[in-house]
Design an enzyme around this catalytic site. Sequence first.
Site, PDB file in Angstrom:
ATOM      1  N   PRO A 158       0.800  -1.230   0.000  1.00 16.01           N
ATOM      2  CA  PRO A 158       0.000   0.000   0.000  1.00 16.01           C
ATOM      3  C   PRO A 158       0.830   1.277   0.000  1.00 16.01           C
ATOM      4  O   PRO A 158       0.432   2.282  -0.597  1.00 16.01           O
ATOM      5  CB  PRO A 158      -0.828  -0.140   1.290  1.00 16.01           C
ATOM      6  CG  PRO A 158      -0.966  -1.614   1.489  1.00 16.01           C
ATOM      7  CD  PRO A 158       0.333  -2.201   1.012  1.00 16.01           C
ATOM      8  N   ALA A 168       4.249   1.317  -0.871  1.00 21.79           N
ATOM      9  CA  ALA A 168       5.493   1.126  -1.622  1.00 21.79           C
ATOM     10  C   ALA A 168       5.278   1.250  -3.119  1.00 21.79           C
ATOM     11  O   ALA A 168       6.091   1.819  -3.821  1.00 21.79           O
ATOM     12  CB  ALA A 168       6.107  -0.228  -1.292  1.00 21.79           C
ATOM     13  N   TRP A 198      -2.283  -5.393  -4.761  1.00 22.59           N
ATOM     14  CA  TRP A 198      -2.310  -5.622  -6.206  1.00 22.59           C
ATOM     15  C   TRP A 198      -1.642  -6.943  -6.598  1.00 22.59           C
ATOM     16  O   TRP A 198      -0.811  -6.990  -7.501  1.00 22.59           O
ATOM     17  CB  TRP A 198      -1.672  -4.444  -6.960  1.00 22.59           C
ATOM     18  CG  TRP A 198      -2.435  -3.179  -6.766  1.00 22.59           C
ATOM     19  CD1 TRP A 198      -2.096  -2.120  -5.978  1.00 22.59           C
ATOM     20  CD2 TRP A 198      -3.711  -2.857  -7.335  1.00 22.59           C
ATOM     21  NE1 TRP A 198      -3.062  -1.161  -6.016  1.00 22.59           N
ATOM     22  CE2 TRP A 198      -4.073  -1.583  -6.852  1.00 22.59           C
ATOM     23  CE3 TRP A 198      -4.588  -3.518  -8.195  1.00 22.59           C
ATOM     24  CZ2 TRP A 198      -5.267  -0.963  -7.202  1.00 22.59           C
ATOM     25  CZ3 TRP A 198      -5.776  -2.903  -8.544  1.00 22.59           C
ATOM     26  CH2 TRP A 198      -6.101  -1.643  -8.058  1.00 22.59           C
ATOM     27  N   THR A 234      -1.820 -10.154  -8.388  1.00 20.47           N
ATOM     28  CA  THR A 234      -2.550 -10.893  -9.420  1.00 20.47           C
ATOM     29  C   THR A 234      -2.626 -12.364  -9.011  1.00 20.47           C
ATOM     30  O   THR A 234      -1.631 -12.946  -8.581  1.00 20.47           O
ATOM     31  CB  THR A 234      -1.846 -10.766 -10.774  1.00 20.47           C
ATOM     32  OG1 THR A 234      -1.761  -9.387 -11.123  1.00 20.47           O
ATOM     33  CG2 THR A 234      -2.617 -11.502 -11.869  1.00 20.47           C
ATOM     34  N   GLN A 249     -12.243   6.013 -31.930  1.00 20.38           N
ATOM     35  CA  GLN A 249     -12.537   7.172 -32.774  1.00 20.38           C
ATOM     36  C   GLN A 249     -13.044   6.729 -34.145  1.00 20.38           C
ATOM     37  O   GLN A 249     -13.960   7.346 -34.704  1.00 20.38           O
ATOM     38  CB  GLN A 249     -11.276   8.033 -32.926  1.00 20.38           C
ATOM     39  CG  GLN A 249     -11.512   9.402 -33.532  1.00 20.38           C
ATOM     40  CD  GLN A 249     -12.227  10.331 -32.568  1.00 20.38           C
ATOM     41  OE1 GLN A 249     -12.201  10.123 -31.370  1.00 20.38           O
ATOM     42  NE2 GLN A 249     -12.868  11.355 -33.096  1.00 20.38           N
ATOM     43  N   GLY A 254     -16.546   5.912 -33.872  1.00 22.51           N
ATOM     44  CA  GLY A 254     -17.393   7.042 -33.495  1.00 22.51           C
ATOM     45  C   GLY A 254     -18.236   6.712 -32.274  1.00 22.51           C
ATOM     46  O   GLY A 254     -17.775   6.080 -31.324  1.00 22.51           O
ATOM     47  N   GLU A 308       3.723  -3.894 -13.939  1.00 24.32           N
ATOM     48  CA  GLU A 308       5.127  -4.266 -14.200  1.00 24.32           C
ATOM     49  C   GLU A 308       6.026  -3.032 -14.213  1.00 24.32           C
ATOM     50  O   GLU A 308       6.978  -2.940 -14.989  1.00 24.32           O
ATOM     51  CB  GLU A 308       5.251  -5.024 -15.531  1.00 24.32           C
ATOM     52  CG  GLU A 308       4.505  -6.341 -15.593  1.00 24.32           C
ATOM     53  CD  GLU A 308       5.098  -7.413 -14.689  1.00 24.32           C
ATOM     54  OE1 GLU A 308       6.199  -7.209 -14.157  1.00 24.32           O
ATOM     55  OE2 GLU A 308       4.436  -8.446 -14.509  1.00 24.32           O
TER      56      GLU A 308
END
Length: 378
Positions: free
Chosen positions: A130, A132, A158, A160, A337, A340, A364
């Site tokens: 948290p 670092a 975090w 994974t 884009q 659209g 990473e």
Amino acid sequence: MSVPRTFASPEEADFFARVEQIADEELAPRAATGEESASYPAGLVRMLGALGVFRLPFPECRGGAGRSYEFYVQVVERLAAGWLAVAESAHVHVLACHAVSTFASDEVRDALLARMLGGELLGATCMSEPDAGSDLTSVRTRAERQNGQYLVTGTKSWVTHGGFADIYSVYCRTGGPGPGGISCLLVDAGTPGLLPGPPERKMGVRALPTAEVRFDGVRVSDTRMLGRRNRGMLVAASTFDHGRLGISACAVGIAQAALDHACRYARDSPPSDASGFSSQGISFLLADMAAQVAAARALLLSVARMKDQGLAFSAEAAKCKLFTTNVAMRVTTDAVQVLGDTGYRCDQPVERLLREAKLLQIIEGTNQIQRIAIARSL
């Protein structure tokens, strides 16, 4: 869009054809619903293990397939074009396998690596905290040595595969402050005191579980250390280099997928429609997207060949991660884009790919961290 590729053998060509089939028939059709439900596709990941994807970049003497990293990153790229969550899960697991293959003792390697390469055991890496983030030298998770064991206490963020992994590679402080006091320990998921939190609610790649993991007095045998005590930064540096190539492959994959979707939409538009190929504004935008994807792929394969030849590739991997993920962000944005207002709808793949591309600029090591590494190399 067909991508020109060369392979070292007919066996590699056949294997890649099977990967393409899985990406198109098994991953892509499930991606939208899987991301919406945030359900981890464990069965698909195990299928890749059974196919032999995890074995690809490892030497045959370690139970691997002995394939080049150049071939491996192309496989990851193609999987990412189908569904990033599955490709990234495979990539993260292969990183965990790399740490065991390269730095574990013979006893630990013999006990774990074959099962990991076959997909029987799922690996996770616990680096960030948290407070670092990307700065591994600031970790506070502590491992105190007691009678042939380490007592691990702290919180990792975090992670994974957090809550789903069978084995966690945990970077913790066994010495003083700074990079010289870090070690890496292998911790089994069922160890008392290892407490995964609920999956994070993320902007994208929701099907790949990411969670906080607490270590509340977890006891780990000192035989489970990867590398030497207080030399965990060497393990981390090797992991970072390989991780940057894997993320780069994922970036090229989703950029290619976005380009393909945009080209398909422009091709199928009525000739009089301003969003079709007949519009120079659209056709030139697509041409620029195609050139960027080709350049990103060429850089990725070039750095992978350096790794295969045993050359130092750390700075080049940082350049690759920086460039390819920025390309993925630009190309997915341009794909929206091209479509659209249609591209802004959640039922369009390009909207999902845009959100996924943002993640790759962060994990990473953020792209700001990559710039620091590149600048130092100069």
